[in-house]
Design a protein around this motif. Structure first.
Motif: not given
Length: 492
Positions: A308-315, A381-391, A408-410
């Protein structure tokens, strides 16, 4: 009542009585006829005197015998007694932090009044912030992670040992079926995917392990990445020989600190198995070498593992400090419900640099310019399964800049609920050497605060509350200045 606790309490009382009477250990030895070394061991809680020795001390110190042996402490020592009686020092393996319990007792016995004030303050803070026993344990584990830069080589080596023993290829992604086979064949597990859904009260649980029958109950709706994580965590418990463990995911409550620590060890092992260090390091090098940020390549790297994205970021919090010497970073997990303006910080980790302020501020509003919150708005607001951004986030007033990546994920188990995972890297010379794309003009830059109540940014278009904390601080400073001026003038 534990004998050790009784000895500690008697020692604390004896030292307090002796110091109240302005007696040194030498002086007490002289009037009692007991050796100085013996009295010292009593005061440190290492020995408990026999009744005849207590009688001598009672007579020479002019304190009733019953008062000497009573476990009731006066108000000056009561909080220390509560701390010792709570067994909290026993539940936390102090050796993890290089601390001996005897050292703590020495500190307590040498300055009981000051330690008492400190403990009372901690208790008051804990009550004010509703700081539960579980929260205390989790904070202790987080401190343990931070002290080790969240990298544990012994667990990494155990993963390599497991992969060799069970011929798990770490150079390519494996499926949950591969791990399920090991659980069943090697550890005698029974996998049940229907029972859990019959209990409405357990709808938020992903899995429950029943040790008596070695049955792993799985929830409906878990995806492949979640299933793989649950399986690899069970592998960790078995392969590492962990018996004092949690049986639900997510956890309901902890019975001891060991369970909290073992839960962390199992999660770390699972993350290291699903996202191997060497494979992730090579792919990150390719992302970092690009002169501009390649979002597609970063997403491809994230999707290269059955995680999952969370496991990836944790890693990432394990690998970046170790493989790239990027040690100043933070990790955040937020949750958000559709139709509300509330964002809840559920998990945080800070390595090296103290991202300020570090804790949840009660009833305050986190900065709406954070990419962590913006991706939550976008996905709701979208129907995407995954939203990514960088800042690029410039923290006004802190003189700190972070590169923040956020996904971000649902939440598949909660209707209209979303979660974001973010990692922030402090921009310094070290990061500039490692990340070639930091000069990429396409990465948006934002001036940010931490909470609206403490933010100095003027005319912020997304401010949720006035800067009340700053206003109070400015008012107090003005008062201090006036008082100082009056003192300088020596007004009569």
């Amino acid at each position: 009542m534990e004998q050790e606790y009784i000895k500690l309490i008697f020692g604390l009382k004896l030292k307090q009585i002796r110091t109240d009477k302005n007696l040194s250990l030498f002086g007490l030895s002289k009037i009692s006829g007991l050796s100085k070394s013996y009295l010292n061991e009593i005061e440190k809680g290492k020995k408990y005197p026999k009744p005849d020795k207590i009688a001598i001390l009672s007579e020479k110190l002019d304190v009733p015998y019953d008062q000497m042996v009573s476990l009731k402490l006066d108000k000056n020592l009561a909080p220390i007694g509560e701390l010792l009686q709570s067994k909290i020092l026993k539940e936390i393996p102090l050796e993890l932090f290089g601390i001996k319990e005897s050292n703590l007792i020495d500190i307590v016995s040498n300055a009981p009044a000051k330690v008492n004030a400190f403990i009372s303050t901690i208790i008051e803070i804990a009550q004010h912030y509703n700081f539960s026993r579980e929260s205390f344990f989790l904070a202790s584990v987080r401190s343990f992670q931070e002290a080790n830069n969240n990298y544990f080589d012994d667990l990494e080596q155990q993963v390599l040992k497991f992969s060799k023993a069970y011929q798990v290829d770490l150079t390519s992604p494996f499926t949950s079926k591969d791990i399920e086979e090991i659980l069943i064949e090697e550890y005698g597990y029974i996998i049940n995917e229907t029972e859990l859904s019959t209990y409405e009260a357990l709808e938020n649980l992903r899995s429950v392990f029943v040790p008596k029958t070695k049955t792993l109950l799985l929830a409906d709706g878990i995806d492949e990445a979640q299933r793989t994580f649950i399986y690899t965590k069970e592998i960790a418990y078995n392969f590492l020989g962990i018996t004092d463990r949690l049986y639900t995911f997510p956890w309901i409550k902890f019975e001891s600190f060991d369970q909290v620590l073992n839960n962390f060890y199992a999660s770390y092992f699972a993350g290291a198995l699903v996202i191997p260090k060497e494979a992730l390091t090579l792919q990150l090098e390719a992302v970092f070498e690009k002169p501009s940020f390649d979002e597609a390549l970063f997403i491809k790297t994230m999707n290269a593992f059955n995680a999952s994205p969370e496991s990836f970021y944790q890693r990432l919090t394990n690998i970046l400090p170790k493989a790239f010497n990027i040690q100043n970073l933070f990790f955040l997990r937020f949750t958000h419900k559709l139709g509300t303006e509330k964002f809840h910080l559920k998990k945080e980790l800070h390595l090296s640099h103290q991202h300020s302020p570090r804790a949840n501020e009660t009833n305050e509003h986190y900065c709406r310019r954070w990419v962590s919150l913006n991706v939550l708005r976008d996905i709701s607001k979208s129907k995407k399964s995954h939203e990514f951004d960088i800042q690029m986030s410039n923290y006004v007033g802190d003189n700190a800049r972070y590169l923040v990546l956020s996904s971000a994920t649902k939440d598949p188990f909660r209707e209209h609920q979303y979660r974001s995972i973010s990692i922030g890297l402090l921009i310094n010379k070290q990061l500039e050497r490692k990340l070639k794309f930091l000069e990429d003009k396409n990465i948006k830059t934002e001036e940010v605060g931490v909470t609206c109540e403490r933010c100095p940014i003027q005319n912020c278009e997304v401010r949720q509350a006035p800067a009340l904390a700053l206003e109070r601080a400015a008012k107090n400073k003005k008062i201090e200045q006036i008082v100082e001026e009056l003192n300088q003038k020596s007004v009569r």
